[in-house]
Design an enzyme around this catalytic site. Sequence first.
Site, PDB file in Angstrom:
ATOM      1  N   ASN A  87       0.804  -1.226   0.000  1.00 57.48           N
ATOM      2  CA  ASN A  87       0.000   0.000   0.000  1.00 57.48           C
ATOM      3  C   ASN A  87       0.837   1.277   0.000  1.00 57.48           C
ATOM      4  O   ASN A  87       0.330   2.351   0.324  1.00 57.48           O
ATOM      5  CB  ASN A  87      -0.963   0.004   1.191  1.00 57.48           C
TER       6      ASN A  87
ATOM      7  N   ARG B  30       1.123   5.822  12.641  1.00 58.38           N
ATOM      8  CA  ARG B  30       0.399   5.220  13.748  1.00 58.38           C
ATOM      9  C   ARG B  30       0.030   6.308  14.750  1.00 58.38           C
ATOM     10  O   ARG B  30       0.829   7.211  15.038  1.00 58.38           O
ATOM     11  CB  ARG B  30       1.240   4.136  14.445  1.00 58.38           C
TER      12      ARG B  30
ATOM     13  N   GLN C 155      -7.744   1.688  17.821  1.00 56.12           N
ATOM     14  CA  GLN C 155      -8.557   1.607  16.616  1.00 56.12           C
ATOM     15  C   GLN C 155      -9.491   0.411  16.710  1.00 56.12           C
ATOM     16  O   GLN C 155      -9.042  -0.655  17.143  1.00 56.12           O
ATOM     17  CB  GLN C 155      -7.677   1.484  15.360  1.00 56.12           C
TER      18      GLN C 155
ATOM     19  N   HIS D 193      -9.212   4.898   9.330  1.00 60.66           N
ATOM     20  CA  HIS D 193      -7.968   4.378   8.752  1.00 60.66           C
ATOM     21  C   HIS D 193      -8.227   3.851   7.332  1.00 60.66           C
ATOM     22  O   HIS D 193      -8.587   2.697   7.137  1.00 60.66           O
ATOM     23  CB  HIS D 193      -7.425   3.261   9.642  1.00 60.66           C
TER      24      HIS D 193
END
Length: 410
Positions: free
Chosen positions: A157, A316, A345, A364
């Site tokens: 990604n 993060r 999360q 996210h």
Amino acid sequence: MAMMMMNLKRAATSAIRAFPAAPSSTGALARHLHGSVGESKKIVGVFYKANEYAEKNPNFLGCAENALGIRSWLESQGHQYIVTDDKDGPNSELEKHIPDLHVLISTPFHPAYVTAERIKKAKNLQLLLTAGIGSDHIDLPAAAAAGLTVAEVTGSNVVSVAEDELMRILILMRNFLPGYHQVINGEWDVAGIAYRAYDLEAKTIGTVGCGRIGKLLLQRLKPFGCNLLYHDRLKMEPDLEKQIGAKFEEDLDAMLPKCDVVVINTPLTEKTKCVLAVRIELCKFQFFQYRVDLGMFDKDRISKMKKGVLIVNNARGAIMDTQAVVDGCSSGQIGGYSGDVWYPQPAPKDHPWRYMPNQAMTPHISGTTIDAQLRYAAGVKDMLDRYFKGEDFPAQNYIVKEGQLASQYK
């Protein structure tokens, strides 16, 4: 004297036997993958639910309903594939399968937190796979000590996240969100936007961490005519550094005050989060100690940045001191904060970043575009196929192998 020496020797021998053995660097304690060739495996995948969106795109593979598109392939080989979004707490669906699963697949977008306690319960567990990049939802030292293999789909990604970071820089620099909110609220106040909107050209952009994503971001920023800086444990290749026109900054605290925009591109490790040890005395002879994780970017570090600095963080959430970011946005020390990573999360409804001023936060999402999903789904399938055959993974995918952590997590 002889009797005293004998007693000391016995005591030392008992102490050594009582002390737990350290994990073997040669993998002697590893739950060897090669010994499992041909056996039926129980594989558990933890993904977010897509509900009505699951059928809107056949390539939407990262959700629980579509489960990376590997169910038919796994079951045709005799493996059991359990998929759930219920991952937290002692009564969760995931917890029910911890004792007898062999493989656990999770994503950074809906992480299954793999604690030392869960690892201890998972007697059959051999392999932890991250569908994407970032395995900090796993207690990596505990995984290494237990002889587990941890791997992720490195590179899957990086384009997605780099493009997203560029978008966020422009959104903050041009003060875009207040203009958007004016439109949907039926307002029209150009001054309320223009007083803090700027061009990106000639601004100084610094990335903290310059791995695959950081390099791609700097390459994409070059045409904007920015002054590009980067801080990392390693310098990039001289030819690439010259091509991009970026300057290496060895001292992070010397780089930060120069930057109009700071982009966070470093993994979450013990070195990138601040840990405050608090000692509380109960009485003269008793005390206990606990840790408070503040984040690499605490109040003091943020105060040393340029006033009005823009910060983008797709790395993060725990790298940042949560309250220090809120205070910085409220005071104007931080001119704008944007990112898609939170701690924990999913972020609870009362997370203060949801309500602080000058923020452009999202769930996210940066690394889970459809293109990225196709890449990390293919990467997971490739590693599972190698696992079933007893073959090694691509070297760059390992986070823990044979009791050893990858260098970036040490």
